[in-house]
Design a protein around this motif. Structure first.
Motif, PDB file in Angstrom:
ATOM      1  N   HIS A  41      39.139  53.646  68.121  1.00  0.00           N
ATOM      2  CA  HIS A  41      37.773  54.034  67.783  1.00  0.00           C
ATOM      3  C   HIS A  41      37.401  53.543  66.376  1.00  0.00           C
ATOM      4  CE1 HIS A  41      34.044  56.155  68.223  1.00  0.00           C
ATOM      5  NE2 HIS A  41      34.240  56.714  67.033  1.00  0.00           N
ATOM      6  N   GLY A  42      38.330  53.622  65.453  1.00  0.00           N
ATOM      7  CA  GLY A  42      38.075  53.107  64.112  1.00  0.00           C
ATOM      8  C   GLY A  42      37.798  51.614  64.125  1.00  0.00           C
ATOM      9  N   TRP A  43      38.553  50.881  64.930  1.00  0.00           N
ATOM     10  CA  TRP A  43      38.360  49.430  65.052  1.00  0.00           C
ATOM     11  C   TRP A  43      36.973  49.131  65.613  1.00  0.00           C
ATOM     12  CZ3 TRP A  43      37.549  45.475  68.514  1.00  0.00           C
ATOM     13  CH2 TRP A  43      37.959  44.200  68.131  1.00  0.00           C
ATOM     14  N   MET A  44      36.596  49.871  66.666  1.00  0.00           N
ATOM     15  CA  MET A  44      35.280  49.670  67.288  1.00  0.00           C
ATOM     16  C   MET A  44      34.154  50.089  66.345  1.00  0.00           C
ATOM     17  SD  MET A  44      35.682  48.367  70.330  1.00  0.00           S
ATOM     18  CE  MET A  44      36.966  48.188  71.583  1.00  0.00           C
ATOM     19  N   THR A  45      34.377  51.137  65.578  1.00  0.00           N
ATOM     20  CA  THR A  45      33.377  51.589  64.608  1.00  0.00           C
ATOM     21  C   THR A  45      33.122  50.502  63.576  1.00  0.00           C
ATOM     22  OG1 THR A  45      34.025  53.905  64.914  1.00  0.00           O
ATOM     23  CG2 THR A  45      32.816  53.372  62.911  1.00  0.00           C
ATOM     24  N   ASP A  46      34.178  49.919  63.050  1.00  0.00           N
ATOM     25  CA  ASP A  46      34.023  48.828  62.079  1.00  0.00           C
ATOM     26  C   ASP A  46      33.238  47.663  62.680  1.00  0.00           C
ATOM     27  OD1 ASP A  46      35.435  50.283  60.204  1.00  0.00           O
ATOM     28  OD2 ASP A  46      37.308  49.168  60.478  1.00  0.00           O
ATOM     29  N   LEU A  47      33.516  47.348  63.939  1.00  0.00           N
ATOM     30  CA  LEU A  47      32.798  46.271  64.617  1.00  0.00           C
ATOM     31  C   LEU A  47      31.312  46.615  64.750  1.00  0.00           C
ATOM     32  CD1 LEU A  47      33.091  43.528  66.075  1.00  0.00           C
ATOM     33  CD2 LEU A  47      33.556  44.810  68.176  1.00  0.00           C
ATOM     34  N   ALA A  48      31.019  47.850  65.106  1.00  0.00           N
ATOM     35  CA  ALA A  48      29.620  48.284  65.250  1.00  0.00           C
ATOM     36  C   ALA A  48      28.885  48.243  63.908  1.00  0.00           C
ATOM     37  CB  ALA A  48      29.563  49.684  65.847  1.00  0.00           C
ATOM     38  N   ILE A  49      29.567  48.599  62.840  1.00  0.00           N
ATOM     39  CA  ILE A  49      28.948  48.531  61.506  1.00  0.00           C
ATOM     40  C   ILE A  49      28.739  47.081  61.100  1.00  0.00           C
ATOM     41  CG2 ILE A  49      29.364  48.979  59.052  1.00  0.00           C
ATOM     42  CD1 ILE A  49      30.691  51.640  59.968  1.00  0.00           C
ATOM     43  N   ASP A  50      29.727  46.223  61.340  1.00  0.00           N
ATOM     44  CA  ASP A  50      29.590  44.792  61.018  1.00  0.00           C
ATOM     45  C   ASP A  50      28.409  44.165  61.743  1.00  0.00           C
ATOM     46  OD1 ASP A  50      31.807  44.949  59.383  1.00  0.00           O
ATOM     47  OD2 ASP A  50      33.164  43.958  60.805  1.00  0.00           O
ATOM     48  N   PHE A 101      28.284  56.415  65.113  1.00  0.00           N
ATOM     49  CA  PHE A 101      28.875  55.718  66.254  1.00  0.00           C
ATOM     50  C   PHE A 101      29.414  56.741  67.251  1.00  0.00           C
ATOM     51  CE2 PHE A 101      32.181  52.796  68.160  1.00  0.00           C
ATOM     52  CZ  PHE A 101      31.255  52.009  68.818  1.00  0.00           C
ATOM     53  N   ASN A 102      28.495  57.356  67.954  1.00  0.00           N
ATOM     54  CA  ASN A 102      28.787  58.381  68.945  1.00  0.00           C
ATOM     55  C   ASN A 102      27.767  58.219  70.070  1.00  0.00           C
ATOM     56  OD1 ASN A 102      29.817  60.679  70.220  1.00  0.00           O
ATOM     57  ND2 ASN A 102      28.538  62.064  69.018  1.00  0.00           N
ATOM     58  N   VAL A 103      28.243  58.031  71.285  1.00  0.00           N
ATOM     59  CA  VAL A 103      27.395  57.783  72.457  1.00  0.00           C
ATOM     60  C   VAL A 103      26.536  56.536  72.204  1.00  0.00           C
ATOM     61  CG1 VAL A 103      25.945  58.849  74.214  1.00  0.00           C
ATOM     62  CG2 VAL A 103      27.326  60.297  72.762  1.00  0.00           C
ATOM     63  N   VAL A 104      27.169  55.515  71.680  1.00  0.00           N
ATOM     64  CA  VAL A 104      26.531  54.231  71.405  1.00  0.00           C
ATOM     65  C   VAL A 104      27.358  53.166  72.103  1.00  0.00           C
ATOM     66  CG1 VAL A 104      25.972  52.549  69.598  1.00  0.00           C
ATOM     67  CG2 VAL A 104      25.648  54.998  69.169  1.00  0.00           C
ATOM     68  N   GLU A 105      26.700  52.242  72.780  1.00  0.00           N
ATOM     69  CA  GLU A 105      27.408  51.143  73.441  1.00  0.00           C
ATOM     70  C   GLU A 105      27.544  49.952  72.514  1.00  0.00           C
ATOM     71  OE1 GLU A 105      25.476  50.000  77.089  1.00  0.00           O
ATOM     72  OE2 GLU A 105      26.138  51.823  78.115  1.00  0.00           O
ATOM     73  N   ILE A 106      28.675  49.284  72.619  1.00  0.00           N
ATOM     74  CA  ILE A 106      28.865  48.016  71.922  1.00  0.00           C
ATOM     75  C   ILE A 106      29.415  47.016  72.932  1.00  0.00           C
ATOM     76  CG2 ILE A 106      31.158  48.653  71.062  1.00  0.00           C
ATOM     77  CD1 ILE A 106      30.459  46.943  68.552  1.00  0.00           C
ATOM     78  N   GLN A 107      28.808  45.846  72.951  1.00  0.00           N
ATOM     79  CA  GLN A 107      29.261  44.786  73.845  1.00  0.00           C
ATOM     80  C   GLN A 107      30.362  43.998  73.164  1.00  0.00           C
ATOM     81  OE1 GLN A 107      26.183  42.341  75.544  1.00  0.00           O
ATOM     82  NE2 GLN A 107      27.591  40.643  75.875  1.00  0.00           N
TER      83      GLN A 107
END
Length: 117
Positions: free
Chosen positions: A31-40, A50-56
């Protein structure tokens, strides 16, 4: 309560036909890895968003995850579980996810990650 995470394969243009690839429970490092990706990518501004948010996830993201999965940044939170055991506990599950995601990407699917905590 806790951190629930999913990865889906979505046929292009078919939002309501997602196929679940993987479900994780309290895999805080991922989740931390995905959070960093979503912020980037500017999908969210703050980790708490980053809660109930989709990332492709792209093929490049999956390749990067494959190489970085043993060194993922730890994510701490009341609902996120014990990070220390995450690496061993989720090793096979992460490997299976990466393999399946690559297969679906090769077939033209879109890979989506989302979480709820």
């Amino acid at each position: 309560m806790g951190l629930d995470q999913w990865a889906f394969a979505r046929p292009p243009g078919r939002v309501h036909e997602d196929q679940e690839i993987m479900y994780w429970r309290k895999h805080s490092a991922l989740h931390g890895w995905m959070t960093d990706l979503a912020i980037d990518r500017k999908i969210v501004k703050d980790p708490s968003d980053f809660n109930v948010v989709e990332i492709q996830l792209t093929a490049e993201d999956i390749e990067r995850l494959e190489h970085e999965r043993f060194n993922m940044r730890r994510k701490f939170g009341f609902f996120f579980g014990n990070t220390e055991e995450s690496y061993q506990r989720f090793e096979k599950q992460d490997y299976d996810f990466i393999k399946q995601a690559k297969d679906y990407l090769d077939q033209g699917y879109v890979i989506i990650y989302t979480s709820w905590w």
